[in-house]
Design an enzyme around this catalytic site. Sequence first.
Site, short mmCIF file in Angstrom:
data_model
loop_
_atom_site.label_atom_id
_atom_site.label_comp_id
_atom_site.label_asym_id
_atom_site.label_seq_id
_atom_site.Cartn_x
_atom_site.Cartn_y
_atom_site.Cartn_z
N CYS A 1 0.78 -1.43 0.37
CA CYS A 1 -0.22 -0.04 -0.12
C CYS A 1 0.51 1.79 0.03
CB CYS A 1 -0.84 -0.05 1.21
SG CYS A 1 -0.63 0.03 2.71
N ASP B 1 21.32 2.26 -1.07
CA ASP B 1 21.66 1.88 0.28
C ASP B 1 22.77 1.98 1.38
OD1 ASP B 1 19.18 0.51 2.22
OD2 ASP B 1 20.81 -0.62 2.36
#
Length: 305
Positions: free
Chosen positions: A145, A201
């Site tokens: 989501c 990252d």
Amino acid sequence: MTATELDPSPVAARFRDQVRADVQRLAEQGRALRVVGLISQEEGPAATYARYARRGFEDVGIGFELRRTTPAEAEAAVAAANTDRDVDGIFLYYPLSDRAGDRWLRELVDPRKDVEGMHSFWGRLLYENTRFVDPERTVRAILPCTPLAVLKLLEAAGVHSDRADAPLEGVTATVINRSEVVGRPLAAMLANDGARVHSLDLTGSLTFEPAVGRHAHDVRSSDIDRRAALAASDVVISAVPSRDFELVRAEELKEGAVCVDVAEIANFDASVRERARVVVPRVGPLTVAMAARNLVRLASARRRP
């Protein structure tokens, strides 16, 4: 140039209207939807998120129950929600345990009740760019989501191509933080829609090559650094949950970039507004709307003969 600030609330409202109508349709069929959230913290970001989620679900007519648990009892709490016939969706508010424990708990959630779209069943479909569950293409796959909310906000910001099957073709994006919850699935979703994505990252850089001309995106090792990635990117999305993160500054950006802040704390310096075209300061309201939309799809699919 002074950036336009894109408030996610009006975008979320449009999706809530759609979800509200779908919830009403199911209610007329005798089906009242209910979500259970599991949480172990009394305060902090998880508790704040849960309060927003309650308001968001209840606003569209979906019942919401927050169940408090402990790390030792979390597995049993997930199992109870899985087997409760009155529970249509399950939402986990992290951390419930440590990082490995939370990963395991995500796998314990019944995929048919996974409104977050984080179970590996949905993850496999995402990374293979499989958009439907069934061969007849009548049941859409569930997407995570928060990454889905980011894609909807990019669309609202005018970031799209003319190709329906590759709406982000020609776009270069940078996603900072490759977490399993947001960064990695978001990079894959952007690439599946046609973007080239630099994923940054602490462990290094990867480039997600777009899925244009093939079924799914491709991932390759990359030596691109932050400076080069940001300078080349039409879209910059950051989701770093640390105050030690070096904020993204205006001079690092490509002129006219779209900047999306997904983190709980600011990841962009105020100066970016001098160089960016659009700034999205938060995503939360639309994340809840996407979770409610996922729930309706899951509930509707379970009602199929």
